[in-house]
Design a protein around this motif. Structure first.
Motif, PDB file in Angstrom:
ATOM      1  N   UNK A   1     -55.102 -21.812  75.781  1.00 28.51           N
ATOM      2  CA  UNK A   1     -54.658 -20.508  75.290  1.00 28.51           C
ATOM      3  C   UNK A   1     -54.178 -19.631  76.434  1.00 28.51           C
ATOM      4  N   UNK A   2     -54.888 -19.680  77.559  1.00 27.36           N
ATOM      5  CA  UNK A   2     -54.474 -18.883  78.706  1.00 27.36           C
ATOM      6  C   UNK A   2     -53.166 -19.408  79.279  1.00 27.36           C
ATOM      7  N   UNK A   3     -52.998 -20.727  79.330  1.00 32.43           N
ATOM      8  CA  UNK A   3     -51.757 -21.305  79.832  1.00 32.43           C
ATOM      9  C   UNK A   3     -50.564 -20.856  78.998  1.00 32.43           C
ATOM     10  N   UNK A   4     -50.742 -20.811  77.681  1.00 33.81           N
ATOM     11  CA  UNK A   4     -49.654 -20.366  76.807  1.00 33.81           C
ATOM     12  C   UNK A   4     -49.307 -18.914  77.069  1.00 33.81           C
ATOM     13  N   UNK A   5     -50.318 -18.081  77.326  1.00 36.14           N
ATOM     14  CA  UNK A   5     -50.058 -16.668  77.596  1.00 36.14           C
ATOM     15  C   UNK A   5     -49.378 -16.483  78.938  1.00 36.14           C
ATOM     16  N   UNK A   6     -49.817 -17.226  79.962  1.00 38.17           N
ATOM     17  CA  UNK A   6     -49.215 -17.101  81.293  1.00 38.17           C
ATOM     18  C   UNK A   6     -47.726 -17.436  81.257  1.00 38.17           C
ATOM     19  N   UNK A   7     -47.342 -18.351  80.358  1.00 39.28           N
ATOM     20  CA  UNK A   7     -45.929 -18.724  80.268  1.00 39.28           C
ATOM     21  C   UNK A   7     -45.066 -17.592  79.728  1.00 39.28           C
ATOM     22  N   UNK A   8     -45.672 -16.588  79.139  1.00 40.17           N
ATOM     23  CA  UNK A   8     -44.891 -15.464  78.607  1.00 40.17           C
ATOM     24  C   UNK A   8     -44.757 -14.317  79.611  1.00 40.17           C
TER      25      UNK A   8
END
Length: 856
Positions: free
Chosen positions: A529-536
């Motif tokens: 979930x954090x990885x997906x957010x960092x990509x934004x």
């Protein structure tokens, strides 16, 4: 807004422990996930016949429940064929270094030493009831060779930090002996009180109880070294399994560290720090040293003869008793005394981080003479070399490889094109990619970069790619025998390893690097979930208006990094690769990549639900340090949780040229404050913080600036978070381990001359004038103070007195104020549990007092 200050300390409230508020559940989950990301802390290479190499990578991961860092090792086999094919490296699963304080590999990779604490520091007692101070485990390729228990009578705890320990201990050329840094032996106990007075020993018969007094007080090196005895050099000889102290000089007058063996193994080159530095003659105490490059230091050479017939014990070397099993590993000349250490850098005020070239013909080292001579705690570094001939240096002084860039870097369309000077605090243990080329990491404006220095050409160039669309930073891990390994990260991209391999006649350059695919070892490093957010998230460089180069000729006045959300409909681009994946354009870096991320137009910072995002202005500490675009799990979490973050590198920061750095001393509270406000206005003009307002968050000198900004520009900020802040120099100068800092930053060039134990009245007037406390009566925003109970750099009394003044001056109409004291933490506030609690408390504070809050 509440009507009176809320002064709280840790544990101030009675009753059962409070649970985190339910509205912070998401924040707690995100912050825990961010802090669980392993950090890549180091690496070393072991070349193999045929051109391959074995790479060891050392990771550290916070364990919140245990309040510690868990260290682990990952090994990978490197081959040219594998790189060309793009195949994943054959990496082992992470193996934890259970209980080890440090791990040191030999150059061949065939031997390794692990350091563990003895019984005095939580270890287990040795056989026979002995209580060792340190355990040294020596491992071969497949087995444990020996466990060596070193009692306090030989030496105290080992220094594994980069300051005294350097890049780690040094193995002799034959890999038989290891020289390392540890505390000097424990002094004799204090006077005996009580007990029998007729000469009977307490252990021999019954009688009155006795005890030992404390003995005389001893100076230490201040912050992070409280209670630790002076660093000294010791050699572990694995032929005789002995440990001996190196006779390197007067231990009461000097501390020793950062040792390396000479190429023939007959001597040890080391750094020597005088306990009474001569650049501040009016200050008689030993001054704090961590983060302080303005402490004079010199290189010296101590001869070392291996054990042989007639080897003498430690008493002959140092006049101190040595417990059974620890004979000295040195040999005295027949009928003579042990040779004294030789000073290698006479006439130089600073010399440290020595490294020998692969052929043994050159000794290179760093210098921070600009810091020593100006008094600033860090400045531009220089790189020097001594020609080495057999047993010692050739006649003549060292020659310069990289000098100090005195002026401002030349202006141009790409500010990252011009070399700003050398800003490196340590040469890696393995810096040589070939016999002529040394690699090291240096600050380069708001990034870090890998530099290559040629011994023959005496030239320096950047060999890591330019910052690129995501404004990435690079850090060297190791280089040896044609191999080089570095990490690449950005504010929103955790570090990934990259590798370069040079064939015969090839030169290292920005296009040489390839991502090192570790497969499963990297896949689960970031929670999904954090990885997906960092990509934004995106990073944008915010700069002054064109033409604003500073009236003092110091060059551009400031630069800031804005970490923000991409906004509605923002495309996924090369600026946000998936964690662990290389960016698409790594092989084609261009100057235009930087220009694309430099804000000269409105930026989109809105989230997908159009919720306004508060802007957090963060000035760094120091002041002579800098924010770089390296990954920070805390900053990533703050941005992921709805804040845009503006990291300001104001005048005085490292990485922007010596003229810009030296412009600040004597003008603190003015130039740095003005630069922060200019950066805030520029970011707002570009759309950051629209509709949500701004808060200021800072630690140490960043807390100094937070206090100034809240007092000088009270209408610009809705709240402040101050971590161990400098708020009153007149108080700090009496309490801090670095009183010289107060004089230099307040007075500038004349600060070193004025520095004295007892400040003059005009000094106290100046300290007050430049301090945030001069503006305390104008503060209107709520202030959260996060303080370390064992901080010796900026003792907590500074912030407590400021809060008291705020309460008295503002009364019930004053802003809300909250103090948290972490009793076991020092200036950095970096123990895992403290790191978590301070930032979750800061998030709650910002929510409570942000625009639209019912408490406002």
């Amino acid at each position: 807004m509440t009507r009176h200050p809320e002064l709280q300390g840790l544990g101030a409230e009675a009753g059962p422990a409070r649970q985190p508020p339910s509205h912070l559940e998401r924040e707690c989950e995100f912050l825990e996930a961010a802090l669980s990301i392993p950090g890549l802390k180091g690496g070393w290479l072991a070349p193999r016949p045929g051109g391959d190499a074995v790479l060891a990578l050392q990771y550290a991961q916070r364990d919140l429940a245990a309040n510690t860092q868990r260290r682990s090792l990952v090994h990978a086999r490197l081959s040219e064929a594998g790189l060309e094919a793009g195949a994943p490296a054959a990496a082992t699963p992470a193996a934890e270094m259970h209980g080890a304080l440090a791990c040191w590999a030999s150059p061949s990779g065939r031997r390794r030493v692990l350091v563990r604490a003895g019984a005095g520091a939580g270890g287990s007692a040795a056989a026979g009831g002995a209580a060792p101070g340190t355990i040294l485990e020596v491992w071969g390729p497949l087995r444990l060779e020996r466990v060596v228990s070193v009692p306090e009578a030989v030496h105290g705890s080992v220094f594994a930090d980069p300051w005294f320990g350097g890049a780690g201990p040094s193995w002799s050329p034959d890999e038989r002996s290891l020289v390392y840094v540890a505390e000097a032996p424990a002094p004799p106990p204090g006077p005996a009180w009580g007990g029998a007075r007729d000469g009977r020993k307490e252990s021999e018969s019954a009688g009155p109880a006795a005890w030992h007094g404390v003995g005389p007080a001893r100076d230490d090196w201040g912050e992070r070294y409280t209670g630790r005895r002076s660093p000294s050099l010791f050699v572990l000889d694995t032929g005789s399994w002995s440990v001996a102290r190196v006779a390197a000089g007067d231990a009461d007058a000097y501390s020793m560290g950062q040792p390396v063996w000479t190429p023939r193994g007959d001597g040890i080159v080391f750094v020597r720090w005088p306990h009474a530095p001569d650049n501040f003659p009016g200050l008689t105490q030993r001054l704090g040293i961590v983060y302080c490059f303005n402490r004079p230091c010199h290189l010296a050479l101590a001869p070392w003869l291996q054990v042989g017939a007639g080897a003498r014990d430690e008493a002959a070397i140092e006049g101190a008793p040595l417990e059974a099993g620890f004979q000295g590993a040195a040999e005295a000349p027949a009928g003579g005394s042990y040779p004294a250490a030789t000073l290698l850098t006479p006439g130089m005020s600073s010399a440290f981080s020595p490294r020998f070239s692969p052929d043994g013909g050159t000794l290179v080292f760093l210098s921070q003479a600009a810091a020593v001579e100006s008094g600033a705690h860090a400045a531009s570094a220089s790189l020097h070399a001594l020609t080495w001939c057999g047993a010692g240096p050739a006649p003549g002084p060292p020659h310069m490889l990289v000098g100090v860039e005195a002026g401002a870097p030349p202006a141009g369309p790409d500010p990252y094109a011009a070399f700003p000077g050398l800003y490196s605090g340590l040469i890696p243990a393995q810096p040589w990619v070939d016999a002529d080329t040394l690699l090291l990491t240096s600050q380069w404006r708001s990034t870090t970069a890998v530099l290559a220095v040629s011994l023959s050409a005496r030239s320096v160039q950047r060999v890591s790619p330019p910052p690129g669309p995501d404004h990435a930073s690079w850090n060297l891990l190791a280089a040896d025998a044609g191999w080089a390994v570095a990490t690449r990260s950005s504010l929103h991209q955790p570090p990934s390893p990259y590798v370069a391999h040079l064939g015969r006649g090839e030169a290292l350059g920005p296009t040489s690097w390839a991502h090192l695919d570790l497969g499963d070892a990297e896949d689960d490093a970031v929670p999904p979930e954090l990885a997906a957010t960092l990509r934004t998230l995106r990073t944008t460089v915010v700069c002054p208006e064109p033409g604003d180069d500073g009236a003092d000729g110091s060059g551009p006045t400031w630069e800031a990094l804005l970490l923000h959300a991409a906004g509605d409909g923002a495309p996924e681009s090369a600026s946000t690769p998936t964690p662990g994946e290389p960016p698409a354009n790594i092989d084609q870096p261009t100057s235009a990549d930087h220009a694309a991320t430099t804000a000269d137009h409105m930026i989109s910072t809105g989230s997908s639900d159009s919720t306004p995002r508060p802007l957090l202005l963060m000035p760094h500490g120091g002041p002579h340090s800098a924010f770089s675009s390296e990954f920070s799990p805390v900053l990533g979490a703050l941005c992921a949780l709805g804040h845009d973050v503006l990291l300001v590198n104001y005048r005085g920061s490292t990485g922007f040229g010596e003229a810009s750095l030296q412009a600040l001393p004597g003008r603190v509270g003015e130039l740095d404050v003005g630069d922060c406000l200019a950066a805030l206005r520029r970011a707002r003009a570009l759309g950051a913080g629209a509709g949500a307002g701004a808060a200021v968050v800072g630690g140490s000198h960043g807390g100094f600036l937070a206090g100034h900004l809240l007092g000088q520009a009270p209408g610009d900020f809705f709240a402040g978070v101050l971590r161990n802040p400098v708020l009153d120099l007149g108080l700090m100068v009496q309490l801090s381990d670095i009183p010289d800092w107060c004089y230099v930053e307040a007075w500038g060039a004349e600060g070193a001359r004025r520095a004295r134990v007892k400040p003059l009245s005009e000094d106290l007037d100046r300290f007050h004038a430049v301090s945030p406390i001069a503006h305390v009566d104008k503060v209107t925003a709520p202030m959260l103070f996060l303080l370390g109970g064992k901080d010796r750099r900026v003792p907590l009394r500074d912030a407590q007195q400021y809060a008291n003044a705020l309460r008295v001056l503002r009364g019930e109409a004053g802003p809300a104020t909250k103090i948290l004291v972490f009793p076991e933490d020092n200036h950095a506030l970096d123990s895992p549990q403290t790191e978590f609690e301070q930032w979750i408390t800061a998030l709650e504070w910002l929510q409570r007092h942000g625009p639209g809050s019912t408490t406002m």
